[in-house]
Design a protein around this motif. Structure first.
Motif, mmCIF file in Angstrom:
data_model
loop_
_atom_site.group_PDB
_atom_site.id
_atom_site.type_symbol
_atom_site.label_atom_id
_atom_site.label_comp_id
_atom_site.label_asym_id
_atom_site.label_seq_id
_atom_site.Cartn_x
_atom_site.Cartn_y
_atom_site.Cartn_z
ATOM 1 N N UNK A 83 0.753 -1.170 -0.153
ATOM 2 C CA UNK A 83 0.073 -0.051 -0.422
ATOM 3 C C UNK A 83 1.276 1.050 -0.005
ATOM 4 N N UNK A 84 0.315 2.551 -0.456
ATOM 5 C CA UNK A 84 1.025 3.556 -0.428
ATOM 6 C C UNK A 84 0.951 4.107 0.639
ATOM 7 N N UNK A 85 -0.103 3.872 1.250
ATOM 8 C CA UNK A 85 -0.315 4.796 3.122
ATOM 9 C C UNK A 85 0.842 3.920 3.995
ATOM 10 N N UNK A 86 1.708 4.202 4.350
ATOM 11 C CA UNK A 86 1.996 4.678 5.597
ATOM 12 C C UNK A 86 1.360 3.886 6.792
ATOM 13 N N UNK A 87 0.130 4.392 6.827
ATOM 14 C CA UNK A 87 -0.779 3.896 8.019
ATOM 15 C C UNK A 87 -1.357 2.678 8.502
ATOM 16 N N UNK A 88 -1.504 2.075 7.304
ATOM 17 C CA UNK A 88 -2.006 0.953 6.533
ATOM 18 C C UNK A 88 -1.274 -0.149 7.584
ATOM 19 N N UNK A 89 -1.679 -1.305 7.726
ATOM 20 C CA UNK A 89 -0.523 -2.127 8.531
ATOM 21 C C UNK A 89 -0.893 -3.541 8.131
ATOM 22 N N UNK A 90 0.125 -4.216 8.144
ATOM 23 C CA UNK A 90 -0.282 -5.650 7.662
ATOM 24 C C UNK A 90 -0.351 -5.874 5.764
ATOM 25 N N UNK A 91 -1.782 -6.769 5.673
ATOM 26 C CA UNK A 91 -1.471 -6.956 4.306
ATOM 27 C C UNK A 91 -3.555 -5.943 3.728
ATOM 28 N N UNK A 127 -6.295 -5.095 1.915
ATOM 29 C CA UNK A 127 -7.116 -5.689 0.597
ATOM 30 C C UNK A 127 -7.442 -4.114 0.309
ATOM 31 N N UNK A 128 -8.037 -4.502 -1.018
ATOM 32 C CA UNK A 128 -8.428 -3.091 -2.176
ATOM 33 C C UNK A 128 -7.691 -1.800 -2.292
ATOM 34 N N UNK A 129 -6.641 -1.398 -1.479
ATOM 35 C CA UNK A 129 -6.106 -0.307 -2.012
ATOM 36 C C UNK A 129 -5.284 -0.151 -3.662
#
Length: 63
Positions: free
Chosen positions: A1-9, A11-13
């Motif tokens: 993901x391009x969003x550093x706030x998202x962690x793990x894996x 989906x739908x990004x």
């Protein structure tokens, strides 16, 4: 993901691709994303090949 706030894996990004470059000599395509910068590659003949010591022991070929 391009969003550093998202962690793990996540989906739908979507991954925003800023530029696509062809590296024909290496045989691959490079996708440049976000604020990533790339380094220039080496020329076919690196300048180090022209540096040597002359008969007096002085370095030649630097400039």
């Amino acid at each position: 993901s391009a969003d550093p706030a998202l962690t793990g894996a996540p989906e739908g990004h979507e991954l925003p691709v800023r530029e696509v470059r062809l590296s024909a000599g290496a045989g691959f395509v490079v996708a440049v994303c976000g604020s990533i910068m790339t380094m220039p590659g080496l020329p076919r003949k690196p300048a180090a090949l022209d540096i040597h010591l002359n008969a007096d022991g002085d370095v030649e070929g630097l400039f």
